[in-house]
Enzyme design. Structure first.
Site, PDB file in Angstrom:
ATOM      1  N   ALA A 137      -2.770  -0.776  -2.893  1.00 48.70           N
ATOM      2  CA  ALA A 137      -3.709   0.274  -2.500  1.00 48.70           C
ATOM      3  C   ALA A 137      -2.965   1.605  -2.485  1.00 48.70           C
ATOM      4  CB  ALA A 137      -4.324  -0.027  -1.146  1.00 48.70           C
ATOM      5  N   ILE A 196       0.834  -1.199   0.000  1.00 46.67           N
ATOM      6  CA  ILE A 196       0.000   0.000   0.000  1.00 46.67           C
ATOM      7  C   ILE A 196       0.869   1.250   0.000  1.00 46.67           C
ATOM      8  CG2 ILE A 196      -0.222  -0.135   2.528  1.00 46.67           C
ATOM      9  CD1 ILE A 196      -3.089   0.994   2.249  1.00 46.67           C
ATOM     10  N   CYS A 197       0.328   2.336  -0.527  1.00 41.93           N
ATOM     11  CA  CYS A 197       0.933   3.667  -0.487  1.00 41.93           C
ATOM     12  C   CYS A 197       2.174   3.734  -1.385  1.00 41.93           C
ATOM     13  CB  CYS A 197       1.231   4.039   0.966  1.00 41.93           C
ATOM     14  SG  CYS A 197       1.629   5.763   1.262  1.00 41.93           S
ATOM     15  N   ALA A 198       3.309   4.044  -0.816  1.00 42.88           N
ATOM     16  CA  ALA A 198       4.547   4.132  -1.589  1.00 42.88           C
ATOM     17  C   ALA A 198       5.165   2.760  -1.862  1.00 42.88           C
ATOM     18  CB  ALA A 198       5.565   5.007  -0.854  1.00 42.88           C
ATOM     19  N   TYR A 252       0.444   5.549  -3.957  1.00 38.06           N
ATOM     20  CA  TYR A 252       0.229   6.897  -3.455  1.00 38.06           C
ATOM     21  C   TYR A 252       0.502   7.907  -4.576  1.00 38.06           C
ATOM     22  CZ  TYR A 252      -0.004  10.639  -0.046  1.00 38.06           C
ATOM     23  OH  TYR A 252      -0.386  11.743   0.664  1.00 38.06           O
TER      24      TYR A 252
END
Length: 183
Positions: free
Chosen positions: A151, A101-103, A123
């Site tokens: 995500a 998720i994210c970075a 992200y």
């Protein structure tokens, strides 16, 4: 192996790690948090210190799934750890499940070739990392493509966790957990 592991590095995004962990455990999924530090304590990006279940030395290859929270410099710290990279590469080579998720999709998975040919989200601002790794960026909160779930950030932690539950267990369990948290 029947365990699911979540890697924690200093600078991890607390919401992404802890919300995901909580939701998975509500579903009855055995998740072990793994400190990549030589000690169990790991400090999040916003100063929240977490005591992991095990250290990386106790983490086994061939898990059900490896989960990577984002956050900076947490994602960079995961990417800089050769042991984490070896576990992720071996997991992907055998078709094992990975969630990031994210970075983390751009900073950890993409340089390892794990997202090459996959649809991926991350992200905002990290899209170039995904595409440089051969991924096809999708402007969505959660993307599941074969054995990889990604995500885009903290607000997507709960849908991310529910998608992981679907992948590891079943949709009805994910639906039951979602109902239980009033989602």
């Amino acid at each position: 192996m029947d365990k699911t592991y979540m890697f924690l590095a200093d600078g991890f995004e607390e919401i992404e790690a802890l919300a995901t962990l909580d939701i998975l455990r509500r579903a009855g999924i055995e998740v072990k948090t793994v400190s990549i530090n030589p000690v169990l304590a790991v400090k999040g990006a916003h100063g929240v210190e977490v005591v992991a279940d095990i250290t990386l030395d106790e983490c086994h290859s061939g898990a059900k799934m490896y989960i990577l929270p984002g956050g900076m410099p947490g994602a960079s710290n995961l990417a800089a750890d050769n042991r984490v990279c070896e576990l992720l590469t071996a997991q992907h080579m055998r078709g094992g499940k990975i969630a990031a998720i994210c970075a983390a999709p751009a900073v950890v998975l993409a340089p390892l070739g794990i997202v090459d040919g996959y649809e991926v989200t991350c992200y905002p601002g990290f899209e170039d990392g995904v595409t440089a790794g051969g991924g096809r960026h999708k402007e969505e909160r959660v993307v599941s493509d074969r054995n990889v779930i990604t995500a885009n950030g903290p607000s997507s932690a709960i849908p991310f966790a529910l998608k992981i539950i679907e992948s590891l267990d079943c949709k009805s369990t994910a639906d039951t957990v979602a109902e239980g948290i009033l989602l």
